[in-house]
Scaffold this active site. Structure first.
Site, PDB file in Angstrom:
ATOM      1  N   CYS A  79      37.914  40.232  24.024  1.00 53.87           N
ATOM      2  CA  CYS A  79      38.053  40.728  22.654  1.00 53.87           C
ATOM      3  C   CYS A  79      36.953  40.128  21.767  1.00 53.87           C
ATOM      4  O   CYS A  79      35.774  40.344  22.024  1.00 53.87           O
ATOM      5  CB  CYS A  79      39.453  40.464  22.120  1.00 53.87           C
ATOM      6  SG  CYS A  79      39.853  41.463  20.658  1.00 53.87           S
ATOM      7  N   HIS A 187      42.340  43.675  25.593  1.00 55.83           N
ATOM      8  CA  HIS A 187      43.091  42.503  26.048  1.00 55.83           C
ATOM      9  C   HIS A 187      43.624  42.779  27.457  1.00 55.83           C
ATOM     10  O   HIS A 187      44.643  43.458  27.603  1.00 55.83           O
ATOM     11  CB  HIS A 187      44.260  42.206  25.106  1.00 55.83           C
ATOM     12  CG  HIS A 187      43.841  41.657  23.790  1.00 55.83           C
ATOM     13  ND1 HIS A 187      43.623  40.316  23.585  1.00 55.83           N
ATOM     14  CD2 HIS A 187      43.581  42.268  22.615  1.00 55.83           C
ATOM     15  CE1 HIS A 187      43.258  40.113  22.332  1.00 55.83           C
ATOM     16  NE2 HIS A 187      43.215  41.279  21.714  1.00 55.83           N
ATOM     17  N   GLU A 189      45.166  40.879  29.445  1.00 57.78           N
ATOM     18  CA  GLU A 189      46.478  40.259  29.642  1.00 57.78           C
ATOM     19  C   GLU A 189      47.610  41.073  29.030  1.00 57.78           C
ATOM     20  O   GLU A 189      48.783  40.811  29.299  1.00 57.78           O
ATOM     21  CB  GLU A 189      46.469  38.830  29.068  1.00 57.78           C
ATOM     22  CG  GLU A 189      46.548  38.727  27.561  1.00 57.78           C
ATOM     23  CD  GLU A 189      45.242  38.952  26.828  1.00 57.78           C
ATOM     24  OE1 GLU A 189      45.218  38.749  25.599  1.00 57.78           O
ATOM     25  OE2 GLU A 189      44.234  39.346  27.471  1.00 57.78           O
TER      26      GLU A 189
END
Length: 212
Positions: A79, A187, A189
């Site tokens: 990011c 992102h 994750e």
């Protein structure tokens, strides 16, 4: 072991949880010594570009990141962390980045070529389109959706450093990289199985790296 750089502006918990789920040893740290002992390094980031660069410079972590790059260890920016890898940003003025990749962060204009307004920030799921389908980060992953939250996107890239992109009224570089310097605008994750597999592939790049 993978080191997650803690400079006060990263989503450390969710990144570390993903690595834990994958079974990778990790450490969240701002210690040069611990970072040097890692097989790979993640630079996360949430917030403003200028504030992030100020923090990296005040802590000396900007120099540590440069040393990582020279060492050949895999480095992954996520990011804002990805944007910091580039030359500059116009967010809140003109700011110099780490200059590990060519390009500049510019604000999404919010108006397309037909004069129609669109929402900024770009927030939500968007499909990745591959420019380098054979890249090790994309191994075993079909073009899938990942989760974006950002108002700035990278322009002026070296096309050879663009690995995958998304369309959001503009071509938004999603995965970038040159040699051991890698970045993801979204992102991973928070991007379901696609994101987890991307992180797993980064972990594979770190395996067998000489540390110390």
């Amino acid at each position: 072991m993978i080191a997650i750089i803690d400079y006060g502006m990263g989503n450390l918990h969710s990144v570390s949880q993903a690595l834990e789920r994958l079974g990778y040893d990790y450490v969240i740290t701002d210690s040069k010594e611990q970072i040097e002992l890692a097989a790979g390094v993640i630079l996360p980031g949430v917030g403003a570009f200028g504030d992030a660069m100020k923090q990296l410079k005040e802590t000396g972590l900007d120099q540590v990141i440069q040393e990582i790059t020279t060492s050949g260890k895999p480095l992954l920016g996520i990011c804002l962390g990805m944007q910091l890898l580039f030359e500059s940003s116009e967010e809140g003025g003109e700011w110099e980045g780490l200059s590990l990749l060519k390009g500049k962060a510019k604000r999404l204009p919010g108006v397309n070529t037909q004069g129609e307004k669109y929402k900024v920030p770009h927030m939500g799921w968007n499909k990745l389109h591959y420019k380098q389908a054979a890249h090790p980060l994309l191994e075993g992953i079909e073009e899938g959706y990942t989760y974006f939250v950002h108002s700035f996107y990278m322009t002026g890239l070296d096309e050879e450093e663009l690995i995958a992109y998304a369309d959001y009224h503009e071509r938004v570089p999603g995965v970038v990289g040159r040699n051991n310097v890698l970045g993801m605008q979204f992102h991973p994750e928070k991007s379901g199985q696609t994101g987890i597999q991307l992180l797993a592939n980064f972990g594979k790049l770190c395996e067998g790296v000489k540390v110390g």
